[in-house]
Design a protein around this motif. Structure first.
Motif, PDB file in Angstrom:
ATOM      1  N   LEU B  84     -60.643  45.705 -57.348  1.00 58.57           N
ATOM      2  CA  LEU B  84     -61.431  44.507 -56.465  1.00 58.57           C
ATOM      3  C   LEU B  84     -60.992  42.899 -57.175  1.00 58.57           C
ATOM      4  CD1 LEU B  84     -62.958  44.517 -54.249  1.00 58.57           C
ATOM      5  CD2 LEU B  84     -65.008  44.886 -55.653  1.00 58.57           C
ATOM      6  N   VAL B  85     -61.618  42.337 -58.514  1.00 61.74           N
ATOM      7  CA  VAL B  85     -61.514  41.620 -58.724  1.00 61.74           C
ATOM      8  C   VAL B  85     -60.070  40.663 -58.668  1.00 61.74           C
ATOM      9  CG1 VAL B  85     -62.272  39.857 -61.301  1.00 61.74           C
ATOM     10  CG2 VAL B  85     -63.189  41.801 -60.251  1.00 61.74           C
ATOM     11  N   ASP B  86     -59.233  41.054 -59.221  1.00 57.03           N
ATOM     12  CA  ASP B  86     -57.917  40.874 -58.689  1.00 57.03           C
ATOM     13  C   ASP B  86     -57.429  40.802 -57.844  1.00 57.03           C
ATOM     14  OD1 ASP B  86     -55.264  40.319 -60.388  1.00 57.03           O
ATOM     15  OD2 ASP B  86     -54.961  42.575 -59.074  1.00 57.03           O
ATOM     16  N   HIS B  87     -57.868  41.856 -56.723  1.00 60.03           N
ATOM     17  CA  HIS B  87     -57.535  40.929 -55.591  1.00 60.03           C
ATOM     18  C   HIS B  87     -58.558  39.603 -54.947  1.00 60.03           C
ATOM     19  CE1 HIS B  87     -57.356  41.769 -50.742  1.00 60.03           C
ATOM     20  NE2 HIS B  87     -58.558  41.647 -51.035  1.00 60.03           N
ATOM     21  N   PHE B  88     -59.886  39.242 -55.147  1.00 60.43           N
ATOM     22  CA  PHE B  88     -60.603  38.511 -54.755  1.00 60.43           C
ATOM     23  C   PHE B  88     -59.237  36.785 -55.285  1.00 60.43           C
ATOM     24  CE2 PHE B  88     -64.441  41.028 -54.656  1.00 60.43           C
ATOM     25  CZ  PHE B  88     -64.441  41.254 -53.122  1.00 60.43           C
ATOM     26  N   ARG B  89     -58.831  37.194 -56.809  1.00 55.09           N
ATOM     27  CA  ARG B  89     -58.509  36.018 -57.570  1.00 55.09           C
ATOM     28  C   ARG B  89     -57.032  35.988 -56.625  1.00 55.09           C
ATOM     29  NH1 ARG B  89     -56.370  37.599 -61.570  1.00 55.09           N
ATOM     30  NH2 ARG B  89     -54.164  37.880 -60.407  1.00 55.09           N
ATOM     31  N   ARG B  90     -56.754  36.977 -56.164  1.00 56.35           N
ATOM     32  CA  ARG B  90     -55.490  36.206 -54.834  1.00 56.35           C
ATOM     33  C   ARG B  90     -55.797  35.836 -54.345  1.00 56.35           C
ATOM     34  NH1 ARG B  90     -52.667  41.521 -56.854  1.00 56.35           N
ATOM     35  NH2 ARG B  90     -54.295  42.738 -54.858  1.00 56.35           N
ATOM     36  N   THR B  91     -56.831  36.437 -53.331  1.00 53.24           N
ATOM     37  CA  THR B  91     -57.109  36.347 -51.820  1.00 53.24           C
ATOM     38  C   THR B  91     -57.819  35.084 -51.291  1.00 53.24           C
ATOM     39  OG1 THR B  91     -58.136  37.725 -51.441  1.00 53.24           O
ATOM     40  CG2 THR B  91     -56.684  38.362 -51.415  1.00 53.24           C
ATOM     41  N   GLY B  92     -58.015  34.712 -53.122  1.00 50.95           N
ATOM     42  CA  GLY B  92     -59.149  33.101 -53.325  1.00 50.95           C
ATOM     43  C   GLY B  92     -60.872  33.823 -52.850  1.00 50.95           C
ATOM     44  N   ARG B  93     -61.373  34.734 -52.914  1.00 50.35           N
ATOM     45  CA  ARG B  93     -62.051  35.244 -51.688  1.00 50.35           C
ATOM     46  C   ARG B  93     -63.232  34.931 -52.560  1.00 50.35           C
ATOM     47  NH1 ARG B  93     -60.571  39.249 -47.749  1.00 50.35           N
ATOM     48  NH2 ARG B  93     -62.175  39.965 -48.184  1.00 50.35           N
ATOM     49  N   ARG B  94     -64.490  35.356 -52.456  1.00 49.34           N
ATOM     50  CA  ARG B  94     -65.551  35.135 -52.995  1.00 49.34           C
ATOM     51  C   ARG B  94     -65.748  36.884 -53.496  1.00 49.34           C
ATOM     52  NH1 ARG B  94     -68.527  30.825 -53.913  1.00 49.34           N
ATOM     53  NH2 ARG B  94     -67.114  29.731 -54.414  1.00 49.34           N
ATOM     54  N   ALA B  95     -66.424  36.389 -55.098  1.00 52.83           N
ATOM     55  CA  ALA B  95     -66.216  38.048 -55.413  1.00 52.83           C
ATOM     56  C   ALA B  95     -67.911  38.499 -55.301  1.00 52.83           C
ATOM     57  CB  ALA B  95     -66.307  38.264 -56.734  1.00 52.83           C
ATOM     58  N   GLN B  96     -68.621  38.544 -54.240  1.00 59.33           N
ATOM     59  CA  GLN B  96     -70.574  38.320 -54.582  1.00 59.33           C
ATOM     60  C   GLN B  96     -70.649  39.920 -54.348  1.00 59.33           C
ATOM     61  OE1 GLN B  96     -71.051  35.771 -51.172  1.00 59.33           O
ATOM     62  NE2 GLN B  96     -71.575  37.154 -49.420  1.00 59.33           N
TER      63      GLN B  96
END
Lengths: 212, 191
Positions: B84-96
């Motif tokens: 999930l965090v990897d996904h957020f990093r790739r897509t530049g979205r917030r991890a809230q």
């Protein structure tokens, strides 16, 4: 879609050996260390007084110190390379070799005459030692990165740092076969500096190199 | 999602080469992972499905890293969270959203949930007392916004904004500092 995937993943399922993680790390570190020793021999050469040196405690202290850091670092990575792996307790053990050699160095400095102390610390190769340790840490570093890439660390920077310390220890052990410095203060300062440098490099590259 | 203590046993059987148990496990995990990711990245079914598949593949290729003496749930949750965090990093979205507990993945063990609780506690610690009270009230205790507004003398809108900003701050703090377990450096994969 997922059904197909699950079918594919569970087809030809092979049993997983229990020590798979440890074995992989041992291969990475072991091959890297052997390459470093061969490189030391080929470039700088083993110390010419090897036979006499092997009769002296300090020769073995150097090897024990560096090998202990390599082994303990690897042992920590064995936990960190697993999702949800908790390596806090193992990490405490890593302080042991550093503390032991620091105390030995302090004791030797106290025993030495004031005029000799500086020489005990600087020896004759202080400027080269940390760089050589870093250089010879490269093969075990590559070996361990290869090993950990096949595993699943979730704290990449911490894992990289520990992997780097382990590689630094192995590189320093290889370099110790060449280096003829025989004082604990030298070991405690310059070898340690090189090993910590390798740890810093590991921490730096970990987040990129260890991603899966 | 009800807990299923059998997952542990199915996975162990899979590690020993039992393909049927292993397939059953993966089938059982699929809806849990779907719920886990859907709740955190929203309703984009394609994205969720990609993450589910990626995670199933990771479970498979990384299965040797499972420590048989540890609970399967903690291992599974750590992999799902990593993806999930990897996904957020790739897509530049917030991890809230990743702050939430591991409810959907509950596999009859405590450690994943306690990890999440530790994360929440650590996140709350960075907030001012006022904001912490609001975030805790709305997000953890489920207190109605109107009630909190009355209690604090703020407007309902102000409470909502404060909570939203507080959660964003917690997410930023959690991404910036190492995850709960080990000592200093390291942390989420984007570090």
């Amino acid at each position: 879609m997922s059904d197909e995937l699950i079918e594919r993943l569970s087809r030809d399922l092979k049993p997983v050996p229990r020590l798979a993680v440890a074995r992989r790390l041992a291969i990475g570190l072991g091959v890297g260390a052997v390459v470093s020793a061969v490189l030391t021999r080929a470039t700088l050469g083993f110390r010419p007084d090897m036979t006499e040196a092997m009769g002296e405690a300090m020769f073995w202290v150097k090897l024990a110190y560096t090998a202990a850091i390599a082994g303990l670092g690897c042992w920590i990575v064995e936990r960190l390379a697993r999702p949800a792996g908790d390596a806090r307790r193992r990490t405490i053990w890593l302080l042991l070799p550093f503390a032991a050699v620091a105390m030995l160095a302090a004791w030797q400095l106290m025993q030495a005459a004031p005029g000799e102390r500086m020489h005990k610390i600087m020896g004759g190769s202080a400027d080269a030692c940390p760089w050589c340790v870093l250089l010879f840490a490269t093969p075990p570093m590559l070996g361990l990165v290869w090993a950990v890439r096949g595993l699943a660390p979730t704290r990449l920077r911490l894992t990289g740092a520990m992997l780097g310390l382990a590689a630094g220890g192995a590189g320093a052990a290889a370099y110790a076969l060449h280096c003829d410095e025989m004082t604990a203060p030298f070991l405690a300062v310059w070898y340690t500096l090189g090993i910590l440098g390798a740890g810093a490099i590991g921490a730096l590259v970990g987040p990129r190199a260890l991603r899966w | 999602m009800p807990t299923d203590p059998d997952l542990n046993a199915l996975f162990l059987a899979g590690l020993d080469g039992d393909a049927r148990a292993y397939a059953r496990l993966l089938h059982a995990l699929r809806p849990r992972l779907q719920a886990f990711f859907a709740r955190r990245i929203g309703r984009d079914a394609g994205e969720v499905e990609d993450l589910v598949q990626e995670t199933l593949i990771a479970i498979h290729t990384k299965r040797a890293t499972f420590d048989r003496s540890q609970p399967f749930g903690a291992w599974l949750f750590a992999i799902a969270r990593y993806k999930l965090v990897d996904h957020f990093r790739r897509t530049g979205r917030r991890a809230q959203a990743s702050l939430d507990d591991a409810g959907e993945l509950a596999v009859a063990d405590e450690s994943a949930a306690s990890d999440a609780r530790a994360d929440v506690a650590r996140g709350l610690a960075v907030l001012s007392p006022r904001t912490r009270e609001l975030v805790q009230g709305v997000k953890l205790d489920g207190t109605p916004v109107a009630e909190l507004a009355a209690r604090t003398g703020l407007s309902e809108g102000a409470v909502k904004v404060a909570v939203h900003r507080g959660v964003a701050r917690m997410a930023a703090a959690l991404r910036g500092v190492p995850a709960s377990k080990d000592a200093p450096p390291g942390g989420s994969p984007d570090e």
